[in-house]
Design an enzyme around this catalytic site. Structure first.
Site, PDB file in Angstrom:
ATOM      1  N   THR A   1       0.838  -1.175   0.000  1.00 28.07           N
ATOM      2  CA  THR A   1       0.000   0.000   0.000  1.00 28.07           C
ATOM      3  C   THR A   1       0.874   1.227   0.000  1.00 28.07           C
ATOM      4  O   THR A   1       2.013   1.191   0.424  1.00 28.07           O
ATOM      5  CB  THR A   1      -0.898  -0.037   1.259  1.00 28.07           C
ATOM      6  OG1 THR A   1      -1.565  -1.292   1.301  1.00 28.07           O
ATOM      7  CG2 THR A   1      -1.909   1.085   1.282  1.00 28.07           C
TER       8      THR A   1
ATOM      9  N   THR B   1      -3.595   0.534  -3.077  1.00 28.90           N
ATOM     10  CA  THR B   1      -2.803  -0.649  -2.770  1.00 28.90           C
ATOM     11  C   THR B   1      -2.864  -1.726  -3.837  1.00 28.90           C
ATOM     12  O   THR B   1      -3.803  -1.782  -4.640  1.00 28.90           O
ATOM     13  CB  THR B   1      -3.300  -1.248  -1.430  1.00 28.90           C
ATOM     14  OG1 THR B   1      -2.461  -2.329  -1.052  1.00 28.90           O
ATOM     15  CG2 THR B   1      -4.729  -1.758  -1.549  1.00 28.90           C
TER      16      THR B   1
ATOM     17  N   ASN C   1      -1.877  -4.734  -2.251  1.00 27.87           N
ATOM     18  CA  ASN C   1      -1.787  -5.653  -1.116  1.00 27.87           C
ATOM     19  C   ASN C   1      -0.330  -5.979  -0.843  1.00 27.87           C
ATOM     20  O   ASN C   1       0.322  -5.250  -0.105  1.00 27.87           O
ATOM     21  CB  ASN C   1      -2.626  -6.909  -1.296  1.00 27.87           C
ATOM     22  CG  ASN C   1      -2.838  -7.634   0.039  1.00 27.87           C
ATOM     23  OD1 ASN C   1      -2.809  -7.013   1.098  1.00 27.87           O
ATOM     24  ND2 ASN C   1      -3.048  -8.935   0.003  1.00 27.87           N
TER      25      ASN C   1
ATOM     26  N   ASP D   1      -7.591 -10.146   1.558  1.00 23.98           N
ATOM     27  CA  ASP D   1      -8.173  -9.389   2.662  1.00 23.98           C
ATOM     28  C   ASP D   1      -9.544  -9.908   3.070  1.00 23.98           C
ATOM     29  O   ASP D   1     -10.105  -9.459   4.079  1.00 23.98           O
ATOM     30  CB  ASP D   1      -8.260  -7.901   2.315  1.00 23.98           C
ATOM     31  CG  ASP D   1      -6.943  -7.170   2.578  1.00 23.98           C
ATOM     32  OD1 ASP D   1      -6.025  -7.806   3.115  1.00 23.98           O
ATOM     33  OD2 ASP D   1      -6.841  -5.983   2.245  1.00 23.98           O
TER      34      ASP D   1
ATOM     35  N   SER E   1     -10.912  -3.567   4.512  1.00 21.33           N
ATOM     36  CA  SER E   1      -9.585  -2.972   4.427  1.00 21.33           C
ATOM     37  C   SER E   1      -9.235  -2.262   5.729  1.00 21.33           C
ATOM     38  O   SER E   1     -10.117  -1.929   6.525  1.00 21.33           O
ATOM     39  CB  SER E   1      -9.553  -1.962   3.273  1.00 21.33           C
ATOM     40  OG  SER E   1      -8.344  -1.220   3.284  1.00 21.33           O
ATOM     41  N   SER E   2      -7.947  -2.014   5.930  1.00 22.74           N
ATOM     42  CA  SER E   2      -7.490  -1.178   7.043  1.00 22.74           C
ATOM     43  C   SER E   2      -7.029   0.195   6.576  1.00 22.74           C
ATOM     44  O   SER E   2      -6.580   1.001   7.393  1.00 22.74           O
ATOM     45  CB  SER E   2      -6.326  -1.878   7.775  1.00 22.74           C
ATOM     46  OG  SER E   2      -6.765  -3.042   8.413  1.00 22.74           O
TER      47      SER E   2
ATOM     48  N   GLY F   1       0.751  -0.215   5.264  1.00 19.03           N
ATOM     49  CA  GLY F   1       1.179  -1.083   6.344  1.00 19.03           C
ATOM     50  C   GLY F   1       0.184  -2.138   6.764  1.00 19.03           C
ATOM     51  O   GLY F   1       0.311  -2.699   7.848  1.00 19.03           O
ATOM     52  N   GLY F   2      -0.836  -2.430   5.946  1.00 17.88           N
ATOM     53  CA  GLY F   2      -1.788  -3.471   6.317  1.00 17.88           C
ATOM     54  C   GLY F   2      -2.476  -3.143   7.628  1.00 17.88           C
ATOM     55  O   GLY F   2      -2.945  -2.022   7.847  1.00 17.88           O
TER      56      GLY F   2
END
Length: 578
Positions: free
Chosen positions: A390, A408, A410, A432, A461-462, A482-483
């Site tokens: 991302t 992103t 991923n 995800d 998603s984050s 950073g996930g």
């Protein structure tokens, strides 16, 4: 009551914090001796901050030519698809939060990838009925229908200044792809070890290699002629040049030839969505963030609501006392994420409850200031239901408009597949989804029924693009890659800036920690005093000294104008204003 310990007993082995196996993720960031020694870039009129210099300069040039923040953000988005291939993309998707001073409104644009129509709930399970991570992370089955082209075009059409056509905005990216650029900074750092992953696909290897078949190195020139042609089709035809016709046919063929299920009809049916942003408040500031299917805004506001009841300013920044309450707030909000959140088109999440101050007060009351709460005790108690890789960039302009964008693929370079004849690197974003209730994704995030795969669904998603307002005007624009670490990174930048009154460069550079409910680890960058970590251990926290990369490229208002803070965690991150 749900027996959480029993539910997770079988998953204990696989719930470890698994991240993409890359040196970039393993690299340990060492903050400067004093984060306050880091200086940002100041400008009176407008500012762009991103993880890559060439795209940042393109965005700043658009501002200088009279464009607004949205014009510049769209230009940066297309340019990074060329200049930052590990995460910049038109083969992935993301989210954009816009504060439009000119229109007097805040909006969110959802251009998250969608699952192909042929997706089944058990798509990522093996013959034994258990999750098979290789299917979602390493195969073409993990490729979602890309949303970036649709999202950027929609943003320009609805919220651009009107001074630029889409073709004009895309032209710098086309030139960059056609003429090439010298590989340096983060691309040079990552291509060498990610090349082996991409080399599974012959066209990908060819796209990023020297004539002798070895990966490009620092100082080599990367030319992407096929990508230039794809971008030209978009410039001439708009999104239709990507989602229909020859480009769409080539994308679908590449995916299906590689064992995936995406079709040309999936591409043709894709739509970006304008949504109402998540709104919250924190110590007199307004928080404007991304709604579902991003969990970022909801979880961020829940964390801040819990923290608002603590006098953080009276606790030393990054002291054991302040870190303890932040860890406990994160633990509760991430637990709610796992239980309740998913694509709003398919589930009815209790977001109004999760975002309420009353709910935060109840959560806060369960925090023991002296001891860590066991993870099972922090499991969600079912409130009443309502009827990595991302990249992030931030943009502001002289008119008071602000844009926060996170998009992103991923993993770094996505699944590694460059679709033949298009130059487009494709994502593995469907990882995800939750493969099965209680399973974790590549970032260790646990999920349940709300986030199971399904046709047309957008995976949770984050990503947390965020704008902070005071009296209706932007004072902070931030976000991060950073996930699962994105939300905690954004939280700490906001707390550093608002509670501890750190200038934005220091707020971004300060060492960060992360906790996400499960696994129980609290992960730390280098830079925290050993006595602080020892005290946290004494309180019952499981301290681990490897966080993984985040890069919170941010902008804040100062008495002298805008200050841009490129995150020093990424080599080549850049701020430019005028």
């Amino acid at each position: 009551m749900t027996n959480w310990r029993k539910i997770f007993a079988a998953a204990a082995i696989v719930i470890a914090f698994t991240t993409p196996a890359s040196a970039q993720e393993r690299r340990v960031y060492s903050p400067p001796a004093s984060a306050h020694s880091v200086r940002g870039t100041s400008a009176e009129n407008g500012m762009v901050v991103a993880q890559e210099r060439l795209a940042t300069q393109i965005g700043a040039d658009v501002l200088r030519q009279g464009g607004n923040a949205v014009d510049a953000a769209v230009a940066v988005g297309f340019a990074m698809a060329v200049s930052y291939p590990r995460a910049g993309n038109i083969g992935g998707g993301g989210f954009m939060v816009i504060h439009s001073a000119e229109r007097g409104q805040d909006v969110a644009i959802d251009f998250r990838e969608t699952a192909p129509a042929a997706t089944k709930q058990d798509i990522f399970l093996g013959p034994d009925g258990k999750p098979d991570p290789a299917k979602s992370r390493d195969s073409a089955l993990g490729i979602g229908v890309p949303g970036t082209v649709a999202g950027l075009a929609l943003a320009l059409e609805k919220f651009g200044s009107g001074n630029f056509t889409l073709a004009q905005i895309i032209k710098p990216a086309i030139d960059l792809a056609r003429d090439g650029f010298v590989v340096t900074d983060d691309t040079a750092d990552t291509l060498s070890f990610m090349y082996q992953r991409m080399a599974r696909w012959p066209n990908s290897a060819k796209s990023f290699s020297r004539p002798d078949g070895t990966p490009l190195h620092e100082g080599d020139r990367l030319i992407q002629s096929d990508l230039a042609a794809t971008l030209t089709a978009v410039a001439e035809q708009g999104p239709r040049g990507f989602y229909e016709g020859p480009v769409a046919e080539k994308l679908a063929k590449a995916v299906r030839d590689s064992g995936g299920i995406m079709t040309a009809d999936d591409l043709k049916s894709y739509q970006a969505v304008i949504r109402a942003p998540v709104r919250g408040s924190y110590r007199g500031y307004d928080i404007v963030a991304m709604p579902l299917p991003s969990s970022g805004g909801t979880v961020l506001v829940e964390i801040l609501n819990i923290l608002e009841g603590f006098a953080l300013a009276d606790m030393k920044q990054n002291s054991a006392a302040s870190l303890h309450v932040m860890i406990e707030a994160m633990k509760r909000a991430y637990a709610d994420r796992a239980r309740y959140l998913g694509d709003p088109a398919f589930i009815n999440a209790p977001t109004n409850i999760l975002l309420s101050k009353d709910y935060a007060a109840k959560q806060r009351a369960t925090i023991d200031l002296a001891r860590a709460t066991p993870w099972a005790d922090a499991a969600p108690k079912a409130p009443a239901r309502e009827g990595s890789n991302t990249t992030h960039y931030s943009v502001v302009d002289a008119r008071g408009n602000a844009v926060s964008t996170t998009y992103t693929l991923n993993f770094p370079y996505g699944v590694g597949l460059v679709a033949e004849g298009t130059g487009v690197l494709l994502n593995n974003e469907l990882d995800d989804f939750t493969a099965a209730p209680g399973a974790s994704n590549a970032f260790g995030l646990v999920g349940f029924e709300a986030n199971l795969p399904g046709p047309g669904k957008r995976p949770l998603s984050s990503m947390s693009p965020t704008i902070v307002l005071k009296d209706g005007k932007p004072v902070l624009v931030t976000g991060s890659p950073g996930g699962s670490r994105i939300i905690s990174a954004v939280t700490q930048v906001i707390v550093n800036a608002l509670d501890y009154r750190m200038d934005i460069a220091a707020a971004v550079a300060a060492p960060r920690m992360h906790h996400q409910w499960l696994p129980e680890d609290v992960r730390f960058e280098r830079g925290f005093p050993e006595e602080v970590l020892s005290e946290l251990k004494a309180r019952g926290h499981k301290v681990v000294d490897q966080l993984g990369q985040t890069s919170a490229n941010s902008i804040a208002v100062t008495p002298h104008g805008w200050e841009g803070a490129p995150d020093p965690r990424t080599r080549g991150a850049w701020a430019e204003g005028y």
